[in-house]
Design an enzyme around this catalytic site. Structure first.
Site, PDB file in Angstrom:
ATOM      1  N   CYS C  55     -40.752 -28.192 120.188  1.00  0.00           N
ATOM      2  CA  CYS C  55     -40.266 -28.751 118.928  1.00  0.00           C
ATOM      3  C   CYS C  55     -38.900 -29.414 119.105  1.00  0.00           C
ATOM      4  O   CYS C  55     -38.305 -29.379 120.171  1.00  0.00           O
ATOM      5  CB  CYS C  55     -40.182 -27.640 117.885  1.00  0.00           C
ATOM      6  SG  CYS C  55     -39.069 -26.315 118.368  1.00  0.00           S
ATOM      7  N   ALA C  58     -36.221 -27.210 120.372  1.00  0.00           N
ATOM      8  CA  ALA C  58     -36.323 -27.003 121.820  1.00  0.00           C
ATOM      9  C   ALA C  58     -35.663 -28.144 122.572  1.00  0.00           C
ATOM     10  O   ALA C  58     -34.952 -27.938 123.556  1.00  0.00           O
ATOM     11  CB  ALA C  58     -37.791 -26.870 122.234  1.00  0.00           C
ATOM     12  N   ARG C  89     -34.621 -21.768 130.757  1.00  0.00           N
ATOM     13  CA  ARG C  89     -34.774 -23.047 131.455  1.00  0.00           C
ATOM     14  C   ARG C  89     -34.269 -23.000 132.893  1.00  0.00           C
ATOM     15  O   ARG C  89     -34.389 -23.953 133.634  1.00  0.00           O
ATOM     16  CB  ARG C  89     -34.039 -24.157 130.698  1.00  0.00           C
ATOM     17  CG  ARG C  89     -34.760 -24.589 129.430  1.00  0.00           C
ATOM     18  CD  ARG C  89     -35.554 -25.875 129.640  1.00  0.00           C
ATOM     19  NE  ARG C  89     -34.685 -26.970 130.054  1.00  0.00           N
ATOM     20  CZ  ARG C  89     -35.134 -28.111 130.550  1.00  0.00           C
ATOM     21  NH1 ARG C  89     -36.420 -28.324 130.707  1.00  0.00           N
ATOM     22  NH2 ARG C  89     -34.277 -29.057 130.892  1.00  0.00           N
ATOM     23  N   HIS C 187     -33.901 -34.303 121.634  1.00  0.00           N
ATOM     24  CA  HIS C 187     -33.022 -34.999 122.590  1.00  0.00           C
ATOM     25  C   HIS C 187     -32.219 -36.059 121.854  1.00  0.00           C
ATOM     26  O   HIS C 187     -31.013 -36.197 122.042  1.00  0.00           O
ATOM     27  CB  HIS C 187     -33.839 -35.724 123.671  1.00  0.00           C
ATOM     28  CG  HIS C 187     -34.816 -34.857 124.404  1.00  0.00           C
ATOM     29  ND1 HIS C 187     -36.025 -35.329 124.856  1.00  0.00           N
ATOM     30  CD2 HIS C 187     -34.767 -33.557 124.766  1.00  0.00           C
ATOM     31  CE1 HIS C 187     -36.673 -34.355 125.484  1.00  0.00           C
ATOM     32  NE2 HIS C 187     -35.929 -33.264 125.436  1.00  0.00           N
TER      33      HIS C 187
END
Lengths: 464, 537, 537, 464
Positions: C55, C58, C89, C187
């Site tokens: 999503c 994220a 991550r 992003h």
């Protein structure tokens, strides 16, 4: 003693829908859909897969901005369509999320309507409201269990010989071990949920989309006809208790016993089995396993009595672990859970008082920053819990015996055997040997520093 | 729960008559009328009676030589003997500047069938050469195992040649396992050689500091010696050498300069103590650093010996500080121990030494004994002249020494010494028997059968012995406390050790495990009680 | 084993018709006649089609913000979201002087039911105050989760107030999980804020050293970034900042002084690269440090940009040295990999980047795709103007920037820049499609069903993706290699990384495990063979 | 490749009579006497007890100087008298030592005479020549096994349905697991020797001098009537092989298979079971366990392939361990045993070649000074073997996964489960998790040093 929390730094729990996924993975031919943003499903699959090293297929209704405005009904129905097409499940669990709960989705209605309009009445759909802000994964697990029973269990005149055995969130190997014990005692049972094959799946050909195994739907339906329910759970609230539901709705006698980790906890489990089946004596094999555990406890208590443990994880497991620690001298100094459950605290205090162990700090709804600080202050020298406690190990040099969920920095979390007399002995060996490894590592050095060099601190507080 | 002669009689009747006859002499019930009854000790163990005793090799290499860290100890024989003495005694050793530490090594000539047939001297020679080349020790010991004597390997000759060839001391010990009746033979063999070849061979003429002592018969099990040294140094003593826990050949060579020898384990080291006194004029004091009271008494005895106001004051100050520090902790643990009873059967001194510590915790030692002691360890050194040597003891040569013309020093006037002997156990050990209480039992070389029988008779709360009987005792439902290796705990000596011991013993009583032996389903009332108490149903 | 359109047709027919229609546009067979075929990307995933996509939260908090070590990243929401982005991550971070490192922490406002009802702003405010008091960070981020937007918490207002109150930067990100169609939205949100509030806010006016660069879109998974930095520093570059692996707020604030931006992951960071160019005149170079050839090409492209004889020479020297060092090791591993085939399906750049490294090992990538890419990541940036914005993409505001009047610097003449663009991918990314071979398959947002179907069709030797599909693939009997977290291995970038990757991939082929799936008793001839070979009978 | 040895520094083996004691502890109502100096018996009891944490009663003839001159016959007979009186055994093993062998005691004659003159013909006495210089404890164990069979096994016309299963020196838990597998497959068996109850004895009342359990004498007597022998031993010399004896003397078909540790080794065991019982298919439960192991191997091989192991212990165990290491990428670099057995070296080389693993240094008759040096030179990063290898761990920082005998610095050596598919998975988890713990401990540091700081060594040699 408890400590209030405003915020959460390094969480000791996951969210409610994550916990709700697990029981559905322990039912034959079941699938599950998360009704919410697709990130929820992705993150949960990722974390469950990392623990079990198994495929964890979970659908998502992939709600997006539009869904937040116009509702997610269309998405959910489409998700149901697609999951049914590809997986052909006999049961689908639908779990909500923060998103679908906040916008007020009525999944009970949507799913009921779906079955009706799509003419899918042979398909069971279990809707479970699991907003991420509604509790921890523990509550999600339990609520899903209860909702499954509520949806499937059918009133019946016909009694049968089986015993319902309802298990909390324990490892696949533990589930297998409980089945082995039930077989040894000669009890027919419905084990619910049964992740022993589905979340610890043999590598074999051919590959099937839904793993073989899990509790059959027919058995869940027939639970009201059982002679009794043994529920491995003494810390849960009644409103989350599937066993209580079966007792109240269908009059199935309920035996709540702890997870059989530890001698007395296993004794309670075995005693319940004996009572239900009217056996005054259990098989000699069981007795031999018990004697072997006792023998191990006698051998190990000399080392364990120098252990001061910090224990964390799900309340039911934490309770069982604390019990064996009290039994064998690895006296807990700090016990915590991320769950808001506070019932386990009273039980722990009773056990502590019984062996006159030193005071213990019990922390419901806690986080790892708190646990780490308290463990350090209390002089803990061994940690028992899941992998998220690794920072305690790394930063405070308190070795961590891994148990529970999730275990992501080691392999084989699903294969960890800790229940029953034999499993307890294995678990106890892991604890004792961790203490011994630590002691051996530091023995000569600490001896020399404390005694020969004449440091002033009294040795009673040293791990030597 | 006193044992009567009748109980004993019943116990003996379960044994074959030959065994009965023998064993009766090794078992006493302490009886107020006879203050120091006679006991048979240091005689052969009956075959097939499962004993805890070891062999001469164990006493020599395993006990006395092994802890000396800067010597390479070579076992000449098949592999087993070297293996079994590899790190098993838990005699800790620290690294020190300029003193090598080979304590983690086990060296064996690993004799094979062909060596038995053709002799093992060449192999031994080769091993010495290899060891010297690689490790460059300052001294080496060679210990013989059973076959060595039988096949006629001359280890003394090999040692002599090697000593010449390498210019370092190489000592040979003919401690074949079959010699004597127990480890005791090995102690004697080791003692003799050290007196003859090591002690007094150093350069020093005078003690490098005031209040210099040697600590004899302390093997630093679990760090005992370190705790004792901590206290002694704190008071102002200078420890010249320790024999042999964390000890070194370097230091032993100068042991002659000390003004007093402390003897902890009388049995294993009394020969050295005695010979040093003869040769260098150093008296020895029997000490016991196990238990608070014994430690205090030993420290005060030492102060009396040195008779120095400052030292005496410092002694009392340290005692006061330490007691204030540890007694409250011990008191906590002692609560769990009140009115308990113990069996205490250990090697040659701890069977006696630990009784006081037990008593301080509230535990009465109702049966005690030694594995390999002599009569004097029970009855006191006064009876030594009356012990008749038998075939076994005669096999160990008694070393004859005389006063060293250069290095003999009187440490005080004979008059003062005589007077002191009235007050402190100087060059004397009164033995265990005098400390045992009415009706309590003394057993020499307690065997397996008797262990079980006495447990059934007396039902002690704790049993202190070694690992071989420990598990039998635990299987019988009684906590055991190893006093050979301390169950990987320790130290138990001195003030800090008393705390450790109190903790470890009390945990045996605190552990709920012992109450769990009968499964709940074997006991119906308990079963339903269990359910009422715990279950939801 | 090429896939035909007919195969695809059969595959699609297993899906519901609506799904078929949608998915056909996301799957291409590379066909020489059409050099750069069009693909559908960055559109909604179909509900119930099990995707690997996450999503917006994220993409924002999990990917871009998370690795910045000196900021405290607060997740405003229920506990799960913070939990799931806690250390998962594998973006490593080292301790540095004067730069705090909060990388091991996860901060959540842990919203409860009452917060949903009454609003969570107070709780968020309290958390910021607590964090500031205890940890004293220089800057804080707040990331919103799904309920935050729905209940109307004004995190921007909370951030503003907190910034004023504490005098440190507090950035709010409205990255609710339901925004956009994948991580990509996140992003973009993160990029916008950094351009607006962080980059260019530092004190520096000029680069502190020659050959200063920023490394963008490198998240230091398993240490990738460290290996890249090792090489760059060795050649003589000065790294001003890394975005965002092992990155810091401190360094990002001065990113404007660099002379060149390197872009590793185009998808997640291209907005920043583009805006910096507009605002400060810094061109960006698309690089790929995965694989020996790609690394060499990227280094040479950089040398061309800086056009300095010494730098160029040093570049070649380092390349020569490194290749000589690692190639022989890689060659050993490559023997096990010859003529194998791979699927390579990863986030937004590695699906492309790893193909070259696979090829160097002798492995052909026959299917590749991205999880959350846009059309330009497949077809190249040239097509950007022709991408029609849809409802989902319009929800993410496009940031408008202009040249900074004080700090804009032309790094070279426009003519030289234009000329350079002919030779190196300056401010350009040509996309994955051009690199795919005839008959190979490109799939956008590959889902679970398709994964299995394509495996059955193409039987690849290795499958590279993430942990969610890994176990399905392995259960189907095919080695899997996680290219998200590297299966706890790495680094895989640069020269040393290529060695690691070669080792890890080849071990998948070397492991005999895959041959064992059928038990011997299920296969009678093998069974008797087994016995003849191994048994004594 | 082998390295010659003149002397032994830090032994990797114990002596022959020590090994000879163990089989007698696995026979019902058996006792054992060591004919020699009493130190032998004392040392061996001490060391065996330390591993098993169990009583280990062993008699001694307490030979002393007189015995060395006049012979030990009288002592031995007296020991027999006393042992019989107290323990009332049905069988007594008499083991010699360096001492009794060097003075040439004929225990076969002495014990035969004893039975005759004392009218004790119902009592079995098995004499085993075990001079300490005659081999390691491994050879002692095997010779005792063979001598017991030679003494007890009786020619019979009557065949029965049982399979002889002869096991080497493995843990009590392993013996139990083999029995469980045999039961699952539905095979009747004589398991010999059976230390599962005798050397891992439940704590129970009442205490008996000789523990309950062990192979019944009648079953050993009947071994010649079995349909086959499965012997878990492919490294032993034929002259030490009880299975070979049964084959040659009584025609019992012999299946020599390795200890079932590792997938293929277990496959061989299962295949042999299938062949003997003419089952073309084994139970689904077995297949599921196999699939689960395989699944674990697939999951773990990524970590294991960075393992370079040094393995030591008894030849048969070392062989089995090396096999699983080859199977899962923990490629051995050094393999050693204290036994003079060299047959295992060829077998290992075959296995190595099969998977094209790097060369491995194989050391029969080695010691720990050699092992430590070679392990260090070869860059081993994990050690697998018994506790005497702890110096490798302490000094070379190569973590030790404990397996075999003796384990004296940890608890539960007798409870270590490593055989069969399930046991192998557990063992493999112990290996993998040791590697993971080490990797995690050093990851960031080594990463940073190797990559960021630009050290020159190629990373392929690093545990990262």
């Amino acid at each position: 003693m408890t400590i209030a929390r405003n915020v959460n730094e390094n969480p000791c729990n996951m969210c409610m829908p994550m916990g709700g996924i697990i029981p559905f993975k322990g039912i034959e031919n079941a699938m599950v859909i998360i009704h919410g943003s697709q990130g929820c499903s992705t993150y949960m699959r990722r974390h469950i897969a990392e623990h079990f090293n198994e495929p964890v297929d979970v659908g998502s209704s992939s709600l997006n901005e539009k869904g937040t405005v116009y509702g997610g009904e269309k998405n959910l129905k489409q998700a149901l369509d697609n999951i049914i097409r590809v997986y052909q499940p006999k049961l689908i669990g639908v779990l909500t999320t923060c998103l679908s709960e906040t916008i007020g989705e009525d999944i009970e209605r949507i799913t009921a309507e779906y079955r009706l309009t799509k003419d899918r009445e042979e398909l069971a759909i279990v809707a479970v409201p699991t907003p991420g802000y509604g509790g921890s994964h523990t509550e999600g697990y339990l609520l899903a269990l209860k909702k499954i029973v509520m949806k499937l269990a059918k009133k019946t005149a016909r009694k049968h010989n089986k015993v319902n055995v309802i298990v909390p969130h324990i490892s696949s190997a533990d589930v297998r071990e409980i089945k082995r014990i039930l077989q040894m005692v000669g009890i027919e049972y419905t084990l619910f949920p049964d992740v022993s094959d589905t979340l610890d799946r043999p590598l074999a050909k051919p590959y099937t989309k839904i793993p073989v195994g899990g509790t059959p739907l027919a058995e869940i339906e027939a639970m009201p006809g059982a002679i009794a329910t043994i529920q491995l759970g003494i810390t849960m609230d009644d409103e989350l208790s599937p066993g209580k539901y079966l007792e109240e709705e269908f009059g199935v006698p309920l035996y709540n016993v702890p997870i059989p980790i530890g001698l007395k906890n296993t004794d309670r489990f075995m005693t319940a089995l004996g009572q239900i089946t009217n056996q005054s004596c259990l098989p000699p094999g069981i007795e031999a396993e018990r004697g072997r555990l006792l023998d191990a406890m006698v051998d190990s208590h000399k080392y364990n009595f120098q252990g001061r443990s910090v224990i964390f994880g799900e309340p039911e497991l934490v309770y069982a672990v604390s019990k064996i620690c009290f039994e064998n001298g690895v006296f807990p100094v700090v016990i915590g859970t991320g769950s808001p459950n506070s019932r386990f605290a009273e039980l722990i205090e009773m056990d502590r008082a019984e062996v006159d162990a030193p005071p213990v700090i019990v922390l419901p709804a806690t986080d790892f920053v708190t646990l780490r600080r308290e463990a350090k202050n209390a002089g803990a020298n061994i940690a028992i819990g899941h992998s998220d406690g690794r920072y305690i190990e790394e930063h405070e040099k308190i070795p961590l015996v891994r148990l529970g969920f999730p275990i992501h920095d080691r392999v084989g979390g699903q294969r960890l055997l800790s229940v029953g007399y034999t499993g307890t002995a294995m678990f106890l060996d892991r604890i004792t040997n961790t203490l011994l490894a630590e002691k051996r590592r530091s023995y000569r050095k600490s001896m020399y520093e404390n005694f020969y060099q004449g440091l002033e601190q009294p040795p009673a507080c040293d791990m030597n | 729960m006193a044992v009567t002669e009748k109980d004993l009689q019943e116990l003996f009747e379960k044994m074959p008559s030959k065994v009965q006859k023998n064993r009766r002499k090794h078992i006493l019930i302490k009886n107020g009328e006879i203050e120091n009854p006679e006991i048979e000790a240091n005689t052969r163990t009956i075959p097939g009676i499962i004993t805890n005793r070891g062999c001469a090799y164990a006493g020599c290499k395993g006990v006395v030589l092994g802890p000396i860290k800067d010597m390479v100890h070579i076992t000449h024989g098949p592999i087993g003997c070297a293996y079994y003495t590899w790190g098993t005694r838990r005699n800790k050793a620290k690294r020190e500047d300029n003193i090598k530490n080979f304590i983690n090594y086990s060296f064996s000539t690993d004799m094979q069938e062909s060596d038995i047939v053709f002799g093992g001297e060449k192999k031994l020679t080769a091993m010495i050469d290899e060891v010297v080349e690689i490790l460059q020790p300052k001294a080496i010991t060679i210990s013989a195992t059973c076959p060595v004597g039988l096949i006629g390997d001359d280890i003394n000759a090999v040692a002599r040649e090697a000593q010449k060839r390498h210019g370092i001391q190489v000592l040979a010990f003919s401690c074949e396992g079959y010699k004597g009746v127990s480890q005791s033979a090995g102690h004697h063999i080791a003692n003799n050689s050290f007196v003859e070849h090591v002690i007094g061979k150093g350069e020093q003429e005078e003690a490098p500091a005031k209040f210099s002592i040697n600590l004899l018969g302390e093997y630093n099990i679990g760090g005992d010696g370190w705790e004792v040294e901590r206290i002694l140094k704190d008071i102002g003593y200078h420890v010249v050498s320790v024999m042999t826990g964390d000890g070194s050949w370097e230091q032993m060579r100068n042991a002659h300069v000390a003004e007093l020898n402390l003897v902890q384990c009388h049995r294993s080291i009394n020969y050295i103590a005695e010979k040093i006194e003869t040769k260098y004029g150093t008296p020895w004091l029997k000490v016991n650093f196990v238990g608070i009271e014994s430690t205090i008494k030993s420290l005060r005895d030492m102060a009396l010996y040195f008779d120095d106001a400052e030292l005496t004051a410092r002694t009392e100050a340290v005692i006061a500080r330490e007691v204030a520090r540890v007694q409250p902790i011990i008191d906590q643990y002692a609560k769990l121990c009140q009115n308990k009873t113990a069996f205490c059967f250990v090697g040659g001194s701890r069977g006696h030494h630990f009784q006081g510590l037990f008593r301080e915790l509230g535990i009465e030692t109702i049966l005690a004994g030694y594995e390999f002691a002599h009569r004097d360890d029970y009855e006191g050194r006064d009876i030594i002249p009356s012990i008749k040597p038998d075939a076994d003891s005669k096999n160990i040569p008694d070393l004859h020494v005389e006063a060293d013309p250069k290095r003999f020093r009187l440490k005080m006037s004979p008059e003062k010494l005589a007077e002191l002997k009235q007050r402190i156990p100087l060059s004397d050990y009164p033995g265990m028997n005098v400390d045992m209480k009415e009706g309590h039992i003394i057993v020499d070389d307690l065997n397996h059968f008797e262990t079980e029988e006495f447990i059934k008779l007396l039902k002690p709360d704790i049993f202190s012995s070694g690992i071989k009987d420990k598990y039998v005792v635990q299987k019988m439902g009684i906590p055991a406390k190893q006093l050979h290796s301390y169950d990987y705990s320790g130290p138990y000596a001195g003030f800090n050790g008393a705390v450790n011991f109190a903790r470890d013993v009390s945990m045996g009583f605190a552990s709920p495990t012992w109450n769990f032996i009968t499964p709940p389903w074997k006991n119906s009332p308990a079963l339903s009680g269990e359910m009422n108490e715990g279950g939801d149903k």
